[in-house]
Scaffold this active site. Sequence first.
Site, PDB file in Angstrom:
ATOM      1  N   TYR A 157      35.352  47.623  46.177  1.00 21.65           N
ATOM      2  CA  TYR A 157      35.382  46.383  45.387  1.00 21.65           C
ATOM      3  C   TYR A 157      34.015  46.034  44.778  1.00 21.65           C
ATOM      4  CZ  TYR A 157      35.979  41.332  44.602  1.00 21.65           C
ATOM      5  OH  TYR A 157      36.016  40.069  44.062  1.00 21.65           O
ATOM      6  N   THR A 229      27.926  34.870  59.444  1.00 23.89           N
ATOM      7  CA  THR A 229      27.676  33.670  58.623  1.00 23.89           C
ATOM      8  C   THR A 229      28.072  33.903  57.163  1.00 23.89           C
ATOM      9  OG1 THR A 229      25.387  34.446  58.399  1.00 23.89           O
ATOM     10  CG2 THR A 229      25.787  32.681  59.990  1.00 23.89           C
ATOM     11  N   ARG A 230      28.466  32.810  56.532  1.00 28.32           N
ATOM     12  CA  ARG A 230      28.868  32.850  55.121  1.00 28.32           C
ATOM     13  C   ARG A 230      28.648  31.469  54.494  1.00 28.32           C
ATOM     14  NH1 ARG A 230      29.587  37.301  56.365  1.00 28.32           N
ATOM     15  NH2 ARG A 230      31.202  38.805  55.849  1.00 28.32           N
TER      16      ARG A 230
HETATM   17  P1  NAD Z   1      43.606  36.287  42.516  1.00 30.01           P
HETATM   18  O1  NAD Z   1      44.023  37.548  43.219  1.00 30.01           O
HETATM   19  O2  NAD Z   1      44.210  35.026  42.977  1.00 30.01           O
HETATM   20  O3  NAD Z   1      43.840  36.438  40.954  1.00 30.01           O
HETATM   21  C1  NAD Z   1      43.700  37.654  40.281  1.00 30.01           C
HETATM   22  C2  NAD Z   1      44.884  37.795  39.355  1.00 30.01           C
HETATM   23  O4  NAD Z   1      44.732  39.012  38.603  1.00 30.01           O
HETATM   24  C3  NAD Z   1      46.218  37.906  40.093  1.00 30.01           C
HETATM   25  O5  NAD Z   1      47.099  36.880  39.699  1.00 30.01           O
HETATM   26  C4  NAD Z   1      46.741  39.278  39.716  1.00 30.01           C
HETATM   27  O6  NAD Z   1      48.141  39.321  39.567  1.00 30.01           O
HETATM   28  C5  NAD Z   1      46.027  39.527  38.395  1.00 30.01           C
HETATM   29  N1  NAD Z   1      45.958  40.949  38.108  1.00 30.01           N
HETATM   30  C6  NAD Z   1      45.659  41.961  38.959  1.00 30.01           C
HETATM   31  N2  NAD Z   1      45.789  43.139  38.327  1.00 30.01           N
HETATM   32  C7  NAD Z   1      46.185  42.867  37.057  1.00 30.01           C
HETATM   33  C8  NAD Z   1      46.500  43.687  35.954  1.00 30.01           C
HETATM   34  N3  NAD Z   1      46.446  45.025  36.047  1.00 30.01           N
HETATM   35  N4  NAD Z   1      46.854  43.094  34.807  1.00 30.01           N
HETATM   36  C9  NAD Z   1      46.924  41.736  34.710  1.00 30.01           C
HETATM   37  N5  NAD Z   1      46.655  40.914  35.737  1.00 30.01           N
HETATM   38  C10 NAD Z   1      46.282  41.474  36.906  1.00 30.01           C
HETATM   39  O7  NAD Z   1      42.008  36.249  42.625  1.00 30.01           O
HETATM   40  P2  NAD Z   1      41.012  35.054  42.336  1.00 30.01           P
HETATM   41  O8  NAD Z   1      40.529  34.572  43.637  1.00 30.01           O
HETATM   42  O9  NAD Z   1      41.607  34.089  41.380  1.00 30.01           O
HETATM   43  O10 NAD Z   1      39.803  35.841  41.655  1.00 30.01           O
HETATM   44  C11 NAD Z   1      39.638  35.893  40.233  1.00 30.01           C
HETATM   45  C12 NAD Z   1      38.448  36.773  39.905  1.00 30.01           C
HETATM   46  O11 NAD Z   1      37.287  36.290  40.570  1.00 30.01           O
HETATM   47  C13 NAD Z   1      38.607  38.223  40.332  1.00 30.01           C
HETATM   48  O12 NAD Z   1      38.008  39.073  39.411  1.00 30.01           O
HETATM   49  C14 NAD Z   1      37.852  38.291  41.635  1.00 30.01           C
HETATM   50  O13 NAD Z   1      37.388  39.580  41.924  1.00 30.01           O
HETATM   51  C15 NAD Z   1      36.716  37.313  41.357  1.00 30.01           C
HETATM   52  N6  NAD Z   1      36.157  36.753  42.589  1.00 30.01           N
HETATM   53  C16 NAD Z   1      36.876  35.912  43.359  1.00 30.01           C
HETATM   54  C17 NAD Z   1      36.333  35.426  44.531  1.00 30.01           C
HETATM   55  C18 NAD Z   1      37.105  34.493  45.428  1.00 30.01           C
HETATM   56  O14 NAD Z   1      36.580  34.120  46.486  1.00 30.01           O
HETATM   57  N7  NAD Z   1      38.318  34.095  45.095  1.00 30.01           N
HETATM   58  C19 NAD Z   1      35.041  35.776  44.914  1.00 30.01           C
HETATM   59  C20 NAD Z   1      34.325  36.647  44.109  1.00 30.01           C
HETATM   60  C21 NAD Z   1      34.889  37.119  42.931  1.00 30.01           C
END
Ligand code: NAD
Length: 342
Positions: A157, A229-230
Amino acid sequence: MTGRMELDRNKLVVVTGAGGFIGGHLVGELRRRGFERVRAVDVKPADRWYQNHAGVEEVRADLRDADACRDAAAGASTVVNLACDMGGMGFIETHKADCMVSVLINTHLLVAARDAGVERYLFGSSACVYAADKQTDTDVTALREEDAYPAMPEDGYGWEKLFGERMCRHFMEDYGISVRVPRFHNVYGPHGTYDGGREKAPAAICRKVIRAQLDGTNAIEIWGDGKQTRSFTYIDDTIEGIFRLLESDVTEPINIGSSQLVTINELVGIVEGIAGVKLERRYKLDAPQGVRGRNSDNTLIREKLGWEPSTTLEEGLAATYAWIHEQLTSGAHDEAALAFRL
Ligand code: NAD
């Protein structure tokens, strides 16, 4: 503070991953802030999105495909790419290949954005880009943006995110797309994943505390020794940070994260306090735990945006707990939506 570049409320904004947690909140906030044209894209069918908002063009598309990206970006002035196959530690430590396949999404979307003449492109990056050897102690030194290099991010990731960041940088250098690269730190809040294998610690702990009361076990399983921790960032702060970044001229990667550091044991204690219970703690030492300690250094965001996340864990978790409690007790719990796989 840097310059402000306001977005045009009448031009098309495309949000990918809009059926997910952060995307669902962002689309809602775009509409509340007066954006007239919003295209929301996700691979899940719309009835499985965490949120649906009126006045939005909802598109189901698999953005690993180049043509789907071209259609998604057509006519857009701004693209916010939040689509990614990801989850909490339990998911990313066991689905490294799946996580890395998301490079296709950002790659095809950048090409499509360039060809469509998109003005601003935001890529949702992550604190998982940070080098693992800077996160081996619970007593952490908060991570500054330059700590991503020399590169040794979270396997799978984290590499996908670091590669995505560099692609953004080179598309800006070579093709002039103005990019924004927030590094999100552990986001939590209502309307997110709290069960099914992709949930992260705050939502998982809320769910476990609620279930322990509902089924009368009065015990909670904690992954690891609980001393890791976080910091955890409330969704409203993350969304505010996205708007501030989008409307700034900051094109380098930047932390959007809370700097309130807690151990997982303390996190459990806060949720117990909200629930008014005290549970027996059972530690699962062989469960996925990720790095030993991580916090967000907010010097750069304060300097560039004159702002940083400020919602306390006590406030944010109270809202999150209430929402998960409602899901689990009102019949709204949707196993299929939470377990959706590509
Ligand atoms: P989430 O999993 O709730 O949302 C991601 C969405 O992307 C999902 O609804 C999924 O169906 C969609 N998706 C996946 N593959 C796809 C594809 N091939 N085509 C179209 N849609 C697709 O995640 P989130 O928490 O909302 O995170 C959003 C972004 O932020 C991501 O890139 C994630 O890596 C990043 N992020 C999130 C966090 C967190 O704590 N939530 C932390 C760091 C980074």
